[in-house]
Structures are given as structure tokens and as C-alpha cells.
Design a protein around this motif. Structure first.
Motif, PDB file in Angstrom:
ATOM      1  N   LYS A  94       8.276  10.337  -3.793  1.00  0.00           N
ATOM      2  CA  LYS A  94       7.390   9.993  -4.908  1.00  0.00           C
ATOM      3  C   LYS A  94       8.018   8.892  -5.755  1.00  0.00           C
ATOM      4  CE  LYS A  94       5.307  11.666  -9.132  1.00  0.00           C
ATOM      5  NZ  LYS A  94       4.279  10.681  -8.986  1.00  0.00           N
ATOM      6  N   LYS A  95       7.168   7.944  -6.221  1.00  0.00           N
ATOM      7  CA  LYS A  95       7.589   6.892  -7.138  1.00  0.00           C
ATOM      8  C   LYS A  95       6.939   7.149  -8.490  1.00  0.00           C
ATOM      9  CE  LYS A  95       9.422   3.413  -6.710  1.00  0.00           C
ATOM     10  NZ  LYS A  95      10.786   3.111  -7.088  1.00  0.00           N
ATOM     11  N   ARG A  96       7.745   7.245  -9.513  1.00  0.00           N
ATOM     12  CA  ARG A  96       7.198   7.369 -10.862  1.00  0.00           C
ATOM     13  C   ARG A  96       6.708   6.001 -11.326  1.00  0.00           C
ATOM     14  NH1 ARG A  96      10.796  11.463 -14.518  1.00  0.00           N
ATOM     15  NH2 ARG A  96       9.793  13.328 -13.711  1.00  0.00           N
ATOM     16  N   ILE A  97       5.731   5.990 -12.208  1.00  0.00           N
ATOM     17  CA  ILE A  97       5.176   4.744 -12.732  1.00  0.00           C
ATOM     18  C   ILE A  97       5.966   4.374 -13.982  1.00  0.00           C
ATOM     19  CG2 ILE A  97       3.108   3.596 -13.582  1.00  0.00           C
ATOM     20  CD1 ILE A  97       1.485   5.742 -11.979  1.00  0.00           C
ATOM     21  N   ALA A  98       6.885   3.427 -13.815  1.00  0.00           N
ATOM     22  CA  ALA A  98       7.772   3.008 -14.901  1.00  0.00           C
ATOM     23  C   ALA A  98       7.027   2.097 -15.880  1.00  0.00           C
ATOM     24  CB  ALA A  98       8.985   2.282 -14.329  1.00  0.00           C
ATOM     25  N   ASP A  99       7.664   1.835 -17.024  1.00  0.00           N
ATOM     26  CA  ASP A  99       7.041   1.036 -18.084  1.00  0.00           C
ATOM     27  C   ASP A  99       6.617  -0.353 -17.598  1.00  0.00           C
ATOM     28  OD1 ASP A  99       7.438   3.173 -19.771  1.00  0.00           O
ATOM     29  OD2 ASP A  99       9.216   2.321 -20.746  1.00  0.00           O
ATOM     30  N   ASP A 100       7.469  -1.006 -16.787  1.00  0.00           N
ATOM     31  CA  ASP A 100       7.105  -2.347 -16.322  1.00  0.00           C
ATOM     32  C   ASP A 100       5.898  -2.304 -15.390  1.00  0.00           C
ATOM     33  OD1 ASP A 100       8.709  -1.055 -14.421  1.00  0.00           O
ATOM     34  OD2 ASP A 100       9.529  -2.929 -13.640  1.00  0.00           O
ATOM     35  N   GLN A 124       0.831  -1.207   0.000  1.00  0.00           N
ATOM     36  CA  GLN A 124       0.000   0.000   0.000  1.00  0.00           C
ATOM     37  C   GLN A 124       0.865   1.256   0.000  1.00  0.00           C
ATOM     38  OE1 GLN A 124      -3.043  -0.109   2.996  1.00  0.00           O
ATOM     39  NE2 GLN A 124      -3.563   2.038   2.728  1.00  0.00           N
ATOM     40  N   SER A 125       1.962   1.239   0.734  1.00  0.00           N
ATOM     41  CA  SER A 125       2.835   2.420   0.798  1.00  0.00           C
ATOM     42  C   SER A 125       3.463   2.714  -0.568  1.00  0.00           C
ATOM     43  CB  SER A 125       3.926   2.230   1.850  1.00  0.00           C
ATOM     44  OG  SER A 125       4.737   1.119   1.521  1.00  0.00           O
ATOM     45  N   TYR A 126       3.801   1.668  -1.298  1.00  0.00           N
ATOM     46  CA  TYR A 126       4.377   1.828  -2.639  1.00  0.00           C
ATOM     47  C   TYR A 126       3.356   2.486  -3.565  1.00  0.00           C
ATOM     48  CZ  TYR A 126       6.741   0.625  -7.013  1.00  0.00           C
ATOM     49  OH  TYR A 126       7.356   0.673  -8.234  1.00  0.00           O
ATOM     50  N   VAL A 127       2.120   1.979  -3.522  1.00  0.00           N
ATOM     51  CA  VAL A 127       1.057   2.528  -4.366  1.00  0.00           C
ATOM     52  C   VAL A 127       0.792   3.986  -3.988  1.00  0.00           C
ATOM     53  CG1 VAL A 127      -1.372   2.323  -5.010  1.00  0.00           C
ATOM     54  CG2 VAL A 127       0.038   0.267  -4.807  1.00  0.00           C
ATOM     55  N   SER A 128       0.758   4.277  -2.697  1.00  0.00           N
ATOM     56  CA  SER A 128       0.549   5.659  -2.251  1.00  0.00           C
ATOM     57  C   SER A 128       1.602   6.583  -2.835  1.00  0.00           C
ATOM     58  CB  SER A 128       0.605   5.743  -0.722  1.00  0.00           C
ATOM     59  OG  SER A 128      -0.474   5.075  -0.144  1.00  0.00           O
ATOM     60  N   ARG A 129       2.851   6.120  -2.840  1.00  0.00           N
ATOM     61  CA  ARG A 129       3.939   6.941  -3.366  1.00  0.00           C
ATOM     62  C   ARG A 129       3.817   7.156  -4.873  1.00  0.00           C
ATOM     63  NH1 ARG A 129       8.661   3.698  -1.371  1.00  0.00           N
ATOM     64  NH2 ARG A 129       9.845   5.059  -2.714  1.00  0.00           N
ATOM     65  N   MET A 130       3.226   6.199  -5.588  1.00  0.00           N
ATOM     66  CA  MET A 130       3.000   6.395  -7.022  1.00  0.00           C
ATOM     67  C   MET A 130       1.946   7.479  -7.260  1.00  0.00           C
ATOM     68  SD  MET A 130       3.175   2.712  -8.976  1.00  0.00           S
ATOM     69  CE  MET A 130       1.843   1.929  -8.089  1.00  0.00           C
ATOM     70  N   LEU A 131       1.090   7.699  -6.284  1.00  0.00           N
ATOM     71  CA  LEU A 131       0.028   8.693  -6.423  1.00  0.00           C
ATOM     72  C   LEU A 131       0.447  10.080  -5.933  1.00  0.00           C
ATOM     73  CD1 LEU A 131      -2.956   6.469  -5.228  1.00  0.00           C
ATOM     74  CD2 LEU A 131      -2.331   7.043  -7.576  1.00  0.00           C
TER      75      LEU A 131
END
Length: 137
Positions: free
Chosen positions: A49-55, A34-41
Motif C-alpha cells: 500500500k502507498k499512502r497519499i503524502a502531502d505532495d 497505474q500500478s502506483y495509483v492502484s497501490r494508493m487505493l
């Protein structure tokens, strides 16, 4: 707007439309924390922040049975707010559900909702145990 912001906005759309606005449901569907997904948002510029990479685009589109390129806006004809793409599992479930009498349909919906709540509670308990174990070590 760059491709990462477009992906982020589309992921928010998926969360709000197909996951009832819940990050936990989105995380479960794509098999991520959940924390990973939150960071993508997170919006651009926010720390961690996590960018949404191609994979990850492939993972998300596959999990929601979206056409390739949807997250990047390539398939703009599909509006997930108005149309859901059904998987084979969806079709089987709908066929079975449609064959039930009305009284059984209501019971099935209630039982399915209770089962989902039970699973959500178990996941929360496991995460709490995991956090406590980390703190103790």
C-alpha cells in the motif's frame, strides 16, 4: 479515521465520479503509473500500500482543479458528484461545443470517444512492449 484513510476514500470518489471508475484514467490525469495509483487505493494493512503524502495531495487537487484541502476534507462544501469545477480549458471547449449545430455535436462526441479509445490502445501497447522488454533483459 486518519488523514490517509480520508484521502484514500476521497481518491476513490474522484476515480468513480470523474474518471468513470477507471484507475487508468485517474493515473493518466495525475501523470502516474497505474500500478502506483492502484497501490494508493489499497485499504490499510494490504501489502505494498502507498499512502497519499502531502505532495501527492497537491498533484491530485491540481489535476482535478479541486480546492486546496479538498482531499483532506477541509472544503466539505464541494460535492464532486453534484458539481464539477470547470477549468479555463473546459470553458473554452464548452463554448466551442455550444456553437456547433446538433449534427456536428454528435459527430464531435463520437470522434472524441474514438480518439480516446485509440490513445488508450496505444498506451496499452506501449506498456506491453515495455513489459516484454523488461522480461527479455
Amino acid at each position: 479515521m486518519d488523514k490517509y484513510e480520508k484521502r484514500r476514500l476521497r481518491l476513490i470518489d474522484i476515480k468513480d465520479t470523474l474518471c468513470g471508475g477507471k484507475i487508468v484514467d485517474l493515473a493518466r490525469r495525475i501523470d502516474r503509473e497505474q500500478s502506483y495509483v492502484s497501490r494508493m487505493l489499497y485499504p490499510e494493512g494490504k501489502k505494498w500500500k502507498k499512502r497519499i503524502a502531502d505532495d501527492m495531495v497537491d498533484v491530485i487537487e491540481d489535476a482535478f482543479n479541486l480546492p486546496k484541502g479538498w482531499l483532506d476534507g477541509i472544503n466539505n462544501g464541494l460535492d464532486i458528484k453534484k458539481e464539477r469545477i470547470l477549468t479555463k480549458q473546459h470553458e473554452i471547449l464548452l463554448d466551442l461545443f455550444d456553437s456547433l449545430p446538433k449534427s456536428k455535436k454528435n459527430k464531435f462526441i463520437k470522434e472524441l470517444a474514438e480518439e480516446k479509445d485509440e490513445i488508450d490502445n496505444l498506451i496499452a501497447e506501449i506498456k506491453e512492449l515495455h513489459r516484454n522488454t523488461k522480461r527479455a533483459s
